[in-house]
Design a protein around this motif. Structure first.
Motif, PDB file in Angstrom:
ATOM      1  N   TYR A   1      73.505  18.129  20.844  1.00 38.47           N
ATOM      2  CA  TYR A   1      74.699  17.488  20.829  1.00 38.47           C
ATOM      3  C   TYR A   1      75.050  16.655  22.080  1.00 38.47           C
ATOM      4  CZ  TYR A   1      75.791  21.797  23.445  1.00 38.47           C
ATOM      5  OH  TYR A   1      75.819  22.640  24.368  1.00 38.47           O
ATOM      6  N   GLU A   2      76.061  15.843  21.732  1.00 36.59           N
ATOM      7  CA  GLU A   2      76.563  15.024  22.955  1.00 36.59           C
ATOM      8  C   GLU A   2      78.036  15.593  23.316  1.00 36.59           C
ATOM      9  OE1 GLU A   2      77.194  11.171  21.554  1.00 36.59           O
ATOM     10  OE2 GLU A   2      75.029  10.828  21.348  1.00 36.59           O
ATOM     11  N   ILE A   3      78.101  15.423  24.837  1.00 35.67           N
ATOM     12  CA  ILE A   3      79.097  16.044  25.600  1.00 35.67           C
ATOM     13  C   ILE A   3      79.469  15.311  26.853  1.00 35.67           C
ATOM     14  CG2 ILE A   3      77.639  17.696  26.706  1.00 35.67           C
ATOM     15  CD1 ILE A   3      80.210  19.770  26.396  1.00 35.67           C
ATOM     16  N   ARG A   4      80.825  15.138  26.893  1.00 38.89           N
ATOM     17  CA  ARG A   4      81.027  14.369  28.450  1.00 38.89           C
ATOM     18  C   ARG A   4      80.536  15.391  29.511  1.00 38.89           C
ATOM     19  NH1 ARG A   4      85.944  13.021  29.917  1.00 38.89           N
ATOM     20  NH2 ARG A   4      86.431  15.050  30.080  1.00 38.89           N
ATOM     21  N   PHE A   5      80.054  14.611  30.629  1.00 38.60           N
ATOM     22  CA  PHE A   5      79.679  15.463  31.868  1.00 38.60           C
ATOM     23  C   PHE A   5      80.806  16.433  32.488  1.00 38.60           C
ATOM     24  CE2 PHE A   5      78.361  15.371  36.381  1.00 38.60           C
ATOM     25  CZ  PHE A   5      77.133  16.072  36.386  1.00 38.60           C
ATOM     26  N   GLY A   6      81.960  15.869  32.223  1.00 39.79           N
ATOM     27  CA  GLY A   6      83.066  16.917  32.758  1.00 39.79           C
ATOM     28  C   GLY A   6      83.254  17.874  31.808  1.00 39.79           C
ATOM     29  N   ASP A   7      83.005  18.089  30.539  1.00 40.65           N
ATOM     30  CA  ASP A   7      83.118  18.984  29.681  1.00 40.65           C
ATOM     31  C   ASP A   7      81.914  20.171  29.564  1.00 40.65           C
ATOM     32  OD1 ASP A   7      85.371  17.853  28.859  1.00 40.65           O
ATOM     33  OD2 ASP A   7      84.750  16.654  27.297  1.00 40.65           O
ATOM     34  N   VAL A   8      80.989  20.144  30.668  1.00 36.09           N
ATOM     35  CA  VAL A   8      79.986  20.902  30.594  1.00 36.09           C
ATOM     36  C   VAL A   8      80.630  22.378  30.762  1.00 36.09           C
ATOM     37  CG1 VAL A   8      78.066  21.924  32.001  1.00 36.09           C
ATOM     38  CG2 VAL A   8      78.051  19.553  31.227  1.00 36.09           C
ATOM     39  N   ASP A   9      80.086  23.257  29.997  1.00 33.41           N
ATOM     40  CA  ASP A   9      80.815  24.556  30.223  1.00 33.41           C
ATOM     41  C   ASP A   9      79.712  25.871  30.540  1.00 33.41           C
ATOM     42  OD1 ASP A   9      79.229  25.244  27.968  1.00 33.41           O
ATOM     43  OD2 ASP A   9      80.734  25.301  26.202  1.00 33.41           O
ATOM     44  N   GLU A  10      80.143  27.004  30.769  1.00 28.25           N
ATOM     45  CA  GLU A  10      79.310  28.111  31.171  1.00 28.25           C
ATOM     46  C   GLU A  10      77.874  28.292  30.393  1.00 28.25           C
ATOM     47  OE1 GLU A  10      79.413  29.763  34.215  1.00 28.25           O
ATOM     48  OE2 GLU A  10      81.151  28.925  34.852  1.00 28.25           O
ATOM     49  N   LYS A  11      77.961  28.111  29.001  1.00 26.71           N
ATOM     50  CA  LYS A  11      76.958  28.194  28.111  1.00 26.71           C
ATOM     51  C   LYS A  11      75.813  27.398  28.530  1.00 26.71           C
ATOM     52  CE  LYS A  11      75.546  27.503  23.465  1.00 26.71           C
ATOM     53  NZ  LYS A  11      76.246  26.989  22.131  1.00 26.71           N
ATOM     54  N   ILE A  12      76.142  25.928  28.822  1.00 25.27           N
ATOM     55  CA  ILE A  12      75.325  24.875  29.144  1.00 25.27           C
ATOM     56  C   ILE A  12      74.706  25.322  30.553  1.00 25.27           C
ATOM     57  CG2 ILE A  12      74.732  22.694  29.514  1.00 25.27           C
ATOM     58  CD1 ILE A  12      77.156  21.997  27.632  1.00 25.27           C
ATOM     59  N   ALA A  13      75.547  25.548  31.449  1.00 18.56           N
ATOM     60  CA  ALA A  13      75.066  25.688  32.879  1.00 18.56           C
ATOM     61  C   ALA A  13      74.032  27.091  32.898  1.00 18.56           C
ATOM     62  CB  ALA A  13      76.299  26.053  33.725  1.00 18.56           C
ATOM     63  N   LYS A  14      74.502  27.943  32.041  1.00 19.44           N
ATOM     64  CA  LYS A  14      73.724  29.209  31.999  1.00 19.44           C
ATOM     65  C   LYS A  14      72.162  28.929  31.344  1.00 19.44           C
ATOM     66  CE  LYS A  14      73.206  33.969  30.388  1.00 19.44           C
ATOM     67  NZ  LYS A  14      73.955  35.110  29.910  1.00 19.44           N
ATOM     68  N   ALA A  15      72.287  28.115  30.240  1.00 12.86           N
ATOM     69  CA  ALA A  15      71.167  27.867  29.407  1.00 12.86           C
ATOM     70  C   ALA A  15      70.114  26.837  30.491  1.00 12.86           C
ATOM     71  CB  ALA A  15      71.443  26.904  28.156  1.00 12.86           C
ATOM     72  N   GLU A  16      70.716  25.984  31.296  1.00 12.72           N
ATOM     73  CA  GLU A  16      70.028  25.367  32.193  1.00 12.72           C
ATOM     74  C   GLU A  16      69.500  26.206  33.439  1.00 12.72           C
ATOM     75  OE1 GLU A  16      69.282  21.914  32.986  1.00 12.72           O
ATOM     76  OE2 GLU A  16      69.761  20.880  31.242  1.00 12.72           O
ATOM     77  N   ASN A  17      69.761  27.395  33.462  1.00 13.90           N
ATOM     78  CA  ASN A  17      69.387  28.143  34.699  1.00 13.90           C
ATOM     79  C   ASN A  17      69.830  27.768  35.901  1.00 13.90           C
ATOM     80  OD1 ASN A  17      68.117  30.554  35.298  1.00 13.90           O
ATOM     81  ND2 ASN A  17      66.051  29.333  36.219  1.00 13.90           N
ATOM     82  N   THR A  18      71.396  27.602  35.800  1.00 17.51           N
ATOM     83  CA  THR A  18      72.165  27.272  36.998  1.00 17.51           C
ATOM     84  C   THR A  18      73.195  28.595  36.827  1.00 17.51           C
ATOM     85  OG1 THR A  18      73.490  25.726  35.754  1.00 17.51           O
ATOM     86  CG2 THR A  18      71.641  24.922  37.436  1.00 17.51           C
ATOM     87  N   ASN A  19      73.496  28.769  38.053  1.00 17.32           N
ATOM     88  CA  ASN A  19      74.540  29.961  38.269  1.00 17.32           C
ATOM     89  C   ASN A  19      75.968  29.731  38.094  1.00 17.32           C
ATOM     90  OD1 ASN A  19      72.436  31.836  39.252  1.00 17.32           O
ATOM     91  ND2 ASN A  19      72.591  30.821  41.073  1.00 17.32           N
TER      92      ASN A  19
END
Length: 128
Positions: free
Chosen positions: A69-87
């Motif tokens: 899916y597409e999302i604005r960079f400013g709308d990145v949430d914890e789900k994406i951050a965690k899946a990207e292996n960031t804290n």
């Protein structure tokens, strides 16, 4: 089968591929302006099997796309951050600003909260 190369900070940085192989990284993302421009790496769809390559051109694993899916960079949430292996969202943003900002600017594009990115969630299917 579609192909994807995971890029690191230099040509010897295989950290992202290793995170996928270890099951730590379950998503990747890219600015939309780059996502649709690569004839060698066409856009994925849910259900696609994708061969993941390192920067030396070696097929390292195969993944199955589970969400795209597409999302604005400013709308990145914890789900994406965690899946990207960031804290955290902040760490995700910092890592991607370092990775993308200069290259986007050189191409005449900016990176801000309104920049659209494509997020691909996946499952590891095969380690090679």
């Amino acid at each position: 089968m579609k192909k994807m190369t995971l890029w690191g900070r230099d040509e010897h940085d295989d950290r992202l591929v290793l995170e996928v192989i270890r099951g730590k990284k379950t998503a990747t993302c890219t600015p939309k302006v780059w996502y649709y421009d690569s004839p060698e790496e066409p856009p994925t769809e849910v259900g696609d099997y994708v061969a993941v390559y390192d920067q030396q051109g070696k097929h390292r694993c195969t993944i199955l796309i589970t969400e795209n899916y597409e999302i604005r960079f400013g709308d990145v949430d914890e789900k994406i951050a965690k899946a990207e292996n960031t804290n955290s969202i902040e760490e995700f943003r910092k890592d991607h600003v370092v990775s993308w900002e200069d290259a986007l600017r050189q191409e005449g594009n900016g990176l801000d909260d309104n920049t659209v990115i494509v997020v691909e969630h996946f499952e590891l299917v095969e380690k090679l």
